[in-house]
Scaffold this active site. Sequence first.
Site, short mmCIF file in Angstrom:
data_model
loop_
_atom_site.label_atom_id
_atom_site.label_comp_id
_atom_site.label_asym_id
_atom_site.label_seq_id
_atom_site.Cartn_x
_atom_site.Cartn_y
_atom_site.Cartn_z
N THR A 148 -40.48 66.50 43.08
CA THR A 148 -39.41 66.00 44.52
C THR A 148 -38.04 65.43 43.09
O THR A 148 -37.12 65.26 43.06
CB THR A 148 -39.42 64.47 45.25
OG1 THR A 148 -40.63 64.09 44.14
CG2 THR A 148 -40.37 65.07 46.37
N SER A 152 -50.54 61.86 13.44
CA SER A 152 -50.76 61.41 14.24
C SER A 152 -52.49 61.66 14.09
O SER A 152 -53.10 62.13 13.83
CB SER A 152 -51.11 62.56 15.48
OG SER A 152 -51.21 62.82 16.58
N GLY A 183 -52.12 66.58 26.84
CA GLY A 183 -51.40 67.61 27.77
C GLY A 183 -52.82 68.05 29.00
O GLY A 183 -52.74 69.43 29.60
N ASP A 207 -41.60 60.74 34.30
CA ASP A 207 -42.65 60.27 33.27
C ASP A 207 -42.38 59.28 32.68
O ASP A 207 -42.91 58.68 32.37
CB ASP A 207 -42.97 61.85 32.44
CG ASP A 207 -43.35 62.94 32.90
OD1 ASP A 207 -44.08 63.13 34.60
OD2 ASP A 207 -43.69 63.93 32.84
P1 ADP Z 1 -48.73 65.38 29.15
O1 ADP Z 1 -47.43 64.54 28.82
O2 ADP Z 1 -49.02 65.51 30.18
O3 ADP Z 1 -50.09 65.32 28.63
P2 ADP Z 1 -47.46 68.31 27.65
O4 ADP Z 1 -47.63 69.39 27.51
O5 ADP Z 1 -46.01 67.52 28.63
O6 ADP Z 1 -48.63 66.92 28.38
O7 ADP Z 1 -47.14 66.52 26.40
C1 ADP Z 1 -48.55 67.41 26.04
C2 ADP Z 1 -47.82 67.08 23.54
O8 ADP Z 1 -47.27 66.63 23.33
C3 ADP Z 1 -48.99 68.71 23.07
O9 ADP Z 1 -49.21 69.20 22.69
C4 ADP Z 1 -48.31 67.40 21.95
O10 ADP Z 1 -47.57 67.94 21.43
C5 ADP Z 1 -47.75 65.94 22.40
N1 ADP Z 1 -48.38 64.77 21.97
C6 ADP Z 1 -49.12 64.12 23.15
N2 ADP Z 1 -50.20 63.17 22.41
C7 ADP Z 1 -49.92 63.18 20.89
C8 ADP Z 1 -50.55 62.32 19.97
N3 ADP Z 1 -51.20 61.63 20.52
N4 ADP Z 1 -50.62 63.27 18.37
C9 ADP Z 1 -49.82 64.14 18.53
N5 ADP Z 1 -48.94 64.66 19.26
C10 ADP Z 1 -48.91 64.15 20.45
MG MG Z 2 -45.62 66.41 29.35
#
Ligand code: ADP
Ligand code: MG
Length: 401
Positions: free
Chosen positions: A49, A81, A137, A187
């Site tokens: 939505t 990270s 992810g 989000d």
């Molecule tokens: P979601 O937002 O649902 O977790 P997304 O695919 O939108 O899934 O985002 C995930 C991406 O965000 C990861 O692949 C990475 O690139 C980035 N990310 C998230 N958390 C971290 C972290 N702790 N360290 C580095 N990158 C991160």
């Molecule tokens: Mg995301």
Amino acid sequence: MSDEHAANPSPKTTAGKARADALQAVLHASGPAHIVRAPGRVNLIGEYTDFNLGFVLPAAIDREIWLAFEAWERPGVELTSVELNETRSFDFDSLAPKARSDTTWIDYVAGTAWAMLEAGLPLRGFRGVLDSTIPLGSGLSSSAALEMASSLALADPRTARPPAARMAAIAQRAENAYVGVNCGIMDQFASAAGRANNALLIDCRSNEATLTPLPTELSIVVCDTSAPRRLGIDYNKRREECELGVSVIAQREPGVKSLRDVDAAMLARNIDRMPEEVGRRCQHVVDENERVMETVVALRDGDLAALGRLFAASHNSLRDLLEVSCPELDLMVEIADTVPGVIASRMTGGGFGGCTVSLVTHGTEEALRETVMRGYTARTGLSPKVYAVAAVDGAGELLRP
Ligand code: ADP
Ligand code: MG
């Protein structure tokens, strides 16, 4: 469930101090560092939505990214990270949106810097380390948390911070235009503006949020199916189908610019003029907006039976009309619904894998976890994860040197 609870204690507690100290040790700061935090989110209801300018009802959750940093004079960022065991850097003067194929995690940070500059916000350079209790992810918005934490670290402290809704829009722009993910604003908004013990009713047309207190007798449990996610192509296809539906309706109904402008009667008048599949996508969105508003009322009244009905109707609509569920999500909901004390369950997020969200009475968390671990694993061979989560405040500063 003690290991899952208190996933993000405040630095004032022993566990929180240990986490802050560990982060600062990795940073090797010359003195005390800044620490900022940004939570992930779970959407209670209102799926597909947000980009249709409708209503969503997420909560920020106690799964968070913490970012420790020290500011430096250099106009750029060097960031490690802990999860990925990787250090990356970028300079402010070479920021440019990427082609989708070669983006990496640092682009969420660089994109935030780029979008802040574009919005006229001055930046500060820093050297930092981040760790996270948000699974990467799996649909709990680790990406939005990364953007919101970055935006706090990147903001020049001499400039007043724009309101949360504006910062969320800037982070969304980073993810859309710089990283190349076509997400709505939910989000980032939830991560920026969440409030402890509340969900946020977000009107994605006006970008206004209203706090919705969660009934004190309920807990939120997230079950991750661990099914491989195949979100990209289908998510974008659903967006296109919704746009097509809008264009068909707008031919006859002046002033219709999005599905937000369409109610059930208007859709019924026009549905025969669109491809059958497109009609079903639009039906989901129109109904789902109504369900969000009904859920707000049910939460206010503590009407548990209505919550169960609304979550089930949302899930079934996502499965049958929008076709974004998958066998693993359907099974997870089916199993949760067998557990006494589970009030409401549905898939949450974009679907095609990812997580379900359940509202349960206190004390039911462990039974739900055990039933899922046994039943779901036996029938899928997958390793699900179960998180009891609490609604927390949105992104902010934890420690200032
Ligand atoms: P979601 O937002 O649902 O977790 P997304 O695919 O939108 O899934 O985002 C995930 C991406 O965000 C990861 O692949 C990475 O690139 C980035 N990310 C998230 N958390 C971290 C972290 N702790 N360290 C580095 N990158 C991160
Ligand atoms: Mg995301």
